[in-house]
Design a protein around this motif. Sequence first.
Motif, PDB file in Angstrom:
ATOM      1  N   GLY A  44       0.781  -1.226   0.000  1.00 57.23           N
ATOM      2  CA  GLY A  44       0.000   0.000   0.000  1.00 57.23           C
ATOM      3  C   GLY A  44       0.810   1.271   0.000  1.00 57.23           C
ATOM      4  O   GLY A  44       0.280   2.342   0.310  1.00 57.23           O
ATOM      5  N   VAL A  45       2.083   1.181  -0.373  1.00 59.80           N
ATOM      6  CA  VAL A  45       2.965   2.345  -0.382  1.00 59.80           C
ATOM      7  C   VAL A  45       3.422   2.601  -1.815  1.00 59.80           C
ATOM      8  O   VAL A  45       3.754   1.667  -2.551  1.00 59.80           O
ATOM      9  CB  VAL A  45       4.187   2.123   0.541  1.00 59.80           C
ATOM     10  CG1 VAL A  45       5.135   3.318   0.466  1.00 59.80           C
ATOM     11  CG2 VAL A  45       3.731   1.896   1.979  1.00 59.80           C
ATOM     12  N   ALA A  46       3.432   3.853  -2.215  1.00 50.87           N
ATOM     13  CA  ALA A  46       3.838   4.213  -3.571  1.00 50.87           C
ATOM     14  C   ALA A  46       5.317   3.916  -3.798  1.00 50.87           C
ATOM     15  O   ALA A  46       6.083   3.667  -2.865  1.00 50.87           O
ATOM     16  CB  ALA A  46       3.552   5.696  -3.816  1.00 50.87           C
ATOM     17  N   GLU A  47       5.741   3.975  -5.055  1.00 51.22           N
ATOM     18  CA  GLU A  47       7.133   3.715  -5.399  1.00 51.22           C
ATOM     19  C   GLU A  47       8.042   4.848  -4.900  1.00 51.22           C
ATOM     20  O   GLU A  47       7.604   5.976  -4.677  1.00 51.22           O
ATOM     21  CB  GLU A  47       7.290   3.584  -6.912  1.00 51.22           C
ATOM     22  CG  GLU A  47       6.666   2.334  -7.495  1.00 51.22           C
ATOM     23  CD  GLU A  47       6.920   2.199  -8.983  1.00 51.22           C
ATOM     24  OE1 GLU A  47       6.608   1.129  -9.531  1.00 51.22           O
ATOM     25  OE2 GLU A  47       7.439   3.179  -9.584  1.00 51.22           O
ATOM     26  N   ASN A  48       9.302   4.496  -4.754  1.00 49.00           N
ATOM     27  CA  ASN A  48      10.370   5.451  -4.413  1.00 49.00           C
ATOM     28  C   ASN A  48      10.177   6.125  -3.053  1.00 49.00           C
ATOM     29  O   ASN A  48      10.501   7.298  -2.860  1.00 49.00           O
ATOM     30  CB  ASN A  48      10.502   6.518  -5.508  1.00 49.00           C
ATOM     31  CG  ASN A  48      10.935   5.931  -6.827  1.00 49.00           C
ATOM     32  OD1 ASN A  48      11.729   4.984  -6.850  1.00 49.00           O
ATOM     33  ND2 ASN A  48      10.408   6.460  -7.923  1.00 49.00           N
ATOM     34  N   GLU A  49       9.656   5.356  -2.083  1.00 48.99           N
ATOM     35  CA  GLU A  49       9.501   5.855  -0.714  1.00 48.99           C
ATOM     36  C   GLU A  49      10.514   5.235   0.240  1.00 48.99           C
ATOM     37  O   GLU A  49      10.540   5.582   1.417  1.00 48.99           O
ATOM     38  CB  GLU A  49       8.078   5.570  -0.193  1.00 48.99           C
ATOM     39  CG  GLU A  49       6.972   6.307  -0.929  1.00 48.99           C
ATOM     40  CD  GLU A  49       6.954   7.796  -0.612  1.00 48.99           C
ATOM     41  OE1 GLU A  49       7.605   8.219   0.366  1.00 48.99           O
ATOM     42  OE2 GLU A  49       6.307   8.552  -1.352  1.00 48.99           O
ATOM     43  N   SER A  50      11.341   4.327  -0.253  1.00 47.92           N
ATOM     44  CA  SER A  50      12.317   3.655   0.605  1.00 47.92           C
ATOM     45  C   SER A  50      13.491   4.578   0.920  1.00 47.92           C
ATOM     46  O   SER A  50      13.667   5.639   0.297  1.00 47.92           O
ATOM     47  CB  SER A  50      12.831   2.382  -0.067  1.00 47.92           C
ATOM     48  OG  SER A  50      13.605   2.719  -1.209  1.00 47.92           O
ATOM     49  N   LEU A  51      14.325   4.148   1.853  1.00 49.08           N
ATOM     50  CA  LEU A  51      15.487   4.939   2.234  1.00 49.08           C
ATOM     51  C   LEU A  51      16.458   5.107   1.073  1.00 49.08           C
ATOM     52  O   LEU A  51      16.899   6.231   0.789  1.00 49.08           O
ATOM     53  CB  LEU A  51      16.206   4.265   3.413  1.00 49.08           C
ATOM     54  CG  LEU A  51      17.500   4.941   3.889  1.00 49.08           C
ATOM     55  CD1 LEU A  51      17.220   6.353   4.402  1.00 49.08           C
ATOM     56  CD2 LEU A  51      18.186   4.109   4.965  1.00 49.08           C
TER      57      LEU A  51
END
Length: 805
Positions: free
Chosen positions: A325-332
């Motif tokens: 449920g999280v959009a792309e390119n939200e990781s560290l």
Amino acid sequence: MESKHNQSDEQLIGPLSRRRFIQGSSALMAVPFLASKSVASLPTDPSVIPTKNISTQDNERVVSTCSSFDCGGKCDIRAHVKEGVVTRISTRPDADLDEEMPIMRACVRGRSYRKFVYHPNRLKYPMKRVGKRGEGRFERISWQEATSLIASEWQRITDQYGPASRFVSLSTGVTGGIFSGANMLRRLFNLTGGFLENYHSVSNGNTMAVTPYTYGTSASGSTLDTLEDTPLVILWGHNPNETIFGHTNHYFQKMKKNGTKFIVVDPRYSDTASSLADQWIPILPTTDNALMDAMMYVIISENLHDQAFIDKYTLGFDEHQMPEGVAENESLVAYLMGKKDGIAKTPEWAEPITKVPAETIKQLAREYASTKPAALMQGWGPQRHICGERSARGATLLATITGNVGVRGGWAAGYGMAVTPDLRKTIAGPSLFENQVKAKINITNWVQACENAALVTPDNGLKNAEKLDTEIKMIFSLAGNYMTNQNPDILHAAQVLEDENKVEFIVCSDLYLTPSAKYADLLLPETSFLERWNIGGTWGPGDYIILSEKVIEPEFERRSDYDWLCDVADKLGVGEQFSEGRTEKQWIEYLVNDAHVKRPEDGIPTFDELLVKRRHLLKHKPHTGHVAFEKNIQDIEAHPFETPSGKIEIFSKRLYDRNNRDIPALSHYVPAIEGPEDSLTLRYPLQLITWKGRNRANSTQFANPWLQEVQRQELWINPIDAKQRGIADGERVTVSNDRGTTMVPVKITQRIMPGVVALQAGAWWMPDEKGIDQGGCANVLTSARSTAMAYGNAHQTLLVEVSKV
């Protein structure tokens, strides 16, 4: 009774005791605004007594005791009493050191308590206000009149507005003890319907609230003995040398001698940096996350991160580890490499933001990542910014990606307190009974709750209710100077308190006529810790407690808060329930003996044993060897983290769902309001920070003339900034912004970085006839804004301009 509002301070507060001039070792002085003597002129007492705590010699009794102020030391204080007078204070000899239980020697604050207790400006009689609120004009009344007035106003306000109109202001004068007047007041409130309680710690509430979003709990600290062989420690905004943070200095000095390298990240070259630092890295306030981001960029781009640790224990490091449920390119990794915003978080990107050179950032990152283990320890100063929650959690991300979590010698960062038994909790205080008022406000909301109940909502800190039913109409401040001194934006707070149609009755009990006490309708003379019974314990592990014995009788008409609260309880018809027939000493006896029976495993002696056989001191078996999250790391299947995922959450889905820019799911740099990138810098180009100094705890002991000689109140400014403004060292300057102005001497020093100025916290507010502060009180300048998630205090974030008077 004849009005006394035109009397002198000597007439109002009372004459000096002639006996003290005979017995005391020096004359007593009035409180100067600033001391001009050097530190070398401070009266010292190099002699110490033998290691026994109580002795009799030449009619002198020596009592081991401790203060109950909000200080982390609970140092060994030995009061020398002769003919009912404390003639001097000594402390534990250097030779009497238990390495496993480092009971602290008294610092300059502890050694100066006699001057604080025997000061001519101490309050002596109960008094009633005769002028406008804040003018500080009072007339003497009897205790009978004072307690009758409290009881009648108590009943009137409760009948008219309900118990939720009653409030206890913050009080740090007795927070170091088990038995406090403020808590006994809460007990009496609850016996008569309840009161509006507050939550959140002004000291550490933001980091305490945000750390669980990484680890599932705030208890992220290890015991300090586990750091003895750590080769590298980064102290990030941490200044234990001046703050007296439990036993920290004892361990740090041992580590320094053993070869540990210390790096201090701080805008100010603190006494801690002077004592410990191999390297000082100054940084602009509120930009901590930019430095952390750039460090992580270097660590990951140079493959210095602990990939095996990350794969096994974390969530949110890269796109393969993200929750649903999280959009792309939200990781560290995506953030650091600029996948979403097109900006790689390189050291070159961070340098103009932080003013830390790119090469220094690279060196710091490489050294932290390649040294195994390493401890990044963040103090509580950075989390008192508007971005404090982000910086506190950012430190946990650095610890995580380098594998320094759950290992001996590492440090998980965040809140940083260890879960160990605490003797102060073993000996519990009296029952407070149930509070029938369920609504709670954040301590940052109290002025709003006085001004207009509608201003306090669940969106800014209200708990357990949708709205407040009434404004605060009655305030008790017992051993506290928060209302118009330690509270942010005190000019606004004072304006609210001056309106008697808002808060209708204010009671202050204290040792001195503090700035907050000037707003009292009823002013009561409190006893010092030398004039009452209590039990004090250290911060942190709580490895020892000290019986704080009543060693002298209070003079004039001074009474402890508990003493006069018993009279009020009698007049309210609940006296027997409130006191249970016990005096203050009998309560301490009961609490110790009760713990002795109920918790034999903790080794609590009887009261008589503690008083005589143990010589007031109880050492507990040292709580050593605790490493935060060690069990989780050793077996995560059996001991998952207390987060929703069971792992260390670099990315927090809970924060992501809040969709708040100021507290992002992935802790990273966001330009702060009143930070260095705010357009307000065109008018107010300097960032102001405060620090806790060695000569007082918060504002306590500000009135002590000996300690005013130790460190005068002055504004630290860098030579570059001073030259631009034509300011010479020692000149008085104005420090101002849209909220207020203070005037203070200036100290030109390279110990503060360009673009930043600093004032020691806790100076008393001293407005002149025009309302301009003459005391160097930083809180005429600070903002009452609250943080995004914890709704906590953010008073460290502010912009000012400095100019010649």
